[in-house]
Design a protein around this motif. Sequence first.
Motif, short mmCIF file in Angstrom:
data_model
loop_
_atom_site.label_atom_id
_atom_site.label_comp_id
_atom_site.label_asym_id
_atom_site.label_seq_id
_atom_site.Cartn_x
_atom_site.Cartn_y
_atom_site.Cartn_z
N UNK A 180 9.39 -10.00 -8.94
CA UNK A 180 9.42 -8.73 -9.68
C UNK A 180 8.48 -7.70 -9.08
N UNK A 181 7.96 -7.93 -7.87
CA UNK A 181 7.14 -6.92 -7.21
C UNK A 181 7.98 -5.71 -6.83
N UNK A 182 7.45 -4.52 -7.07
CA UNK A 182 8.18 -3.28 -6.82
C UNK A 182 7.40 -2.46 -5.81
N UNK A 183 7.89 -2.35 -4.59
CA UNK A 183 7.26 -1.56 -3.55
C UNK A 183 7.63 -0.09 -3.77
N UNK A 184 6.62 0.76 -3.96
CA UNK A 184 6.86 2.17 -4.24
C UNK A 184 7.17 2.90 -2.93
N UNK A 185 8.37 3.43 -2.83
CA UNK A 185 8.80 4.15 -1.63
C UNK A 185 8.98 5.62 -1.97
N UNK A 186 8.18 6.46 -1.29
CA UNK A 186 8.24 7.90 -1.54
C UNK A 186 7.64 8.62 -0.34
N UNK A 187 8.10 9.84 -0.07
CA UNK A 187 7.56 10.57 1.08
C UNK A 187 6.18 11.14 0.82
N UNK A 188 5.53 11.57 1.88
CA UNK A 188 4.24 12.25 1.75
C UNK A 188 4.40 13.45 0.82
N UNK A 189 3.37 13.68 0.00
CA UNK A 189 3.42 14.75 -0.98
C UNK A 189 3.84 14.30 -2.36
N UNK A 190 4.27 13.03 -2.48
CA UNK A 190 4.61 12.46 -3.77
C UNK A 190 3.35 11.96 -4.46
N UNK A 191 3.46 11.74 -5.78
CA UNK A 191 2.34 11.23 -6.58
C UNK A 191 2.81 10.01 -7.36
N UNK A 192 1.99 8.97 -7.35
CA UNK A 192 2.18 7.79 -8.19
C UNK A 192 1.15 7.87 -9.31
N UNK A 193 1.61 7.97 -10.54
CA UNK A 193 0.73 8.07 -11.72
C UNK A 193 0.80 6.75 -12.46
N UNK A 194 -0.37 6.04 -12.60
CA UNK A 194 -0.25 4.72 -13.22
C UNK A 194 -1.44 4.32 -14.07
N UNK A 195 -1.17 3.42 -15.01
CA UNK A 195 -2.10 2.85 -15.98
C UNK A 195 -3.00 1.83 -15.29
N UNK A 196 -4.26 1.80 -15.67
CA UNK A 196 -5.22 0.89 -15.04
C UNK A 196 -4.85 -0.58 -15.17
N UNK A 197 -4.08 -0.94 -16.19
CA UNK A 197 -3.81 -2.35 -16.44
C UNK A 197 -2.58 -2.88 -15.69
N UNK A 198 -1.86 -2.02 -14.98
CA UNK A 198 -0.72 -2.50 -14.20
C UNK A 198 -1.24 -3.31 -13.00
N UNK A 199 -0.73 -4.51 -12.84
CA UNK A 199 -1.07 -5.31 -11.66
C UNK A 199 -0.45 -4.68 -10.43
N UNK A 200 -1.24 -4.54 -9.36
CA UNK A 200 -0.76 -3.87 -8.16
C UNK A 200 -1.55 -4.34 -6.95
#
Length: 271
Positions: A180-200
Amino acid sequence: MTAEQYQGLNALSQPGEFTELDRFMFESWGYLVIPGVLSADQAQECLEAATRLHERAGTTGWAQVGRGFETEQSLDNLIDHPAVLPKVRALYGDRFILQSAWCTKQPAFGGLGGWHQDGSGAYDFKQLAYPIPLLQLRASYLLTDQSLPRMGNMEMIPGSHRAQVPLPADIRRDKADLPIGHVICAPAGSVLLFHNAVWHRTYIHDGDYDRYTAHYIYSPPWVRFSDRFTNDKDYLERTTPVRRYLAGEYERPDAPFGAGYPATVFDDESK
């Protein structure tokens, strides 16, 4: 299913307003991906600033350098970016601070990072409550292209901020893959906004160049800074009132965060 195959799913948002769908996705998965926050020129300017920070600090290997907003205007501009700040305000209200700002570098041909949740080494956030509260909301600006896997992407475990059990110790020890690992794919200039408790973790980087990401971490006003002990006075004099407010610089005439806490300095009253 490999991480590469799973990356097609994304909790995609749009810059600006925190919509009802944003809230549902954030509550369900613990993160949002916001493409198109920075133009190509803006991302390049921030990349050059991040590179200068690391060059001045003399970093080698994987490294992070904090408080770059105090010396680099392009990084200062990200503190209250209009594509991201409305979402932070929607989640926190109007009383929060920029706890830290780290520019991280993953070196060329960098390997896997370790699975973890964000928090404090002095006191594990999971001791506070279940579900783990939102104490560090991270906005990660991608400064190099991560539109395909194995480009130093972030790998997330969707919904893991709600898990009642920890990630198995052997998975963490061996830096093992997950179905269930999800590799975040996005170009430069994108933002990933996430909660501190998400395993990553940081995913593999096959490129022959260093990967840079600028992380802006917002917290309740009583959380201590983690990239600085105090704010630079010269910076406070030249920056904007909103950024000074978010830097957590205010008087405490009676008690911490009591009657001395200032009213919001935002121009509107929306959350």
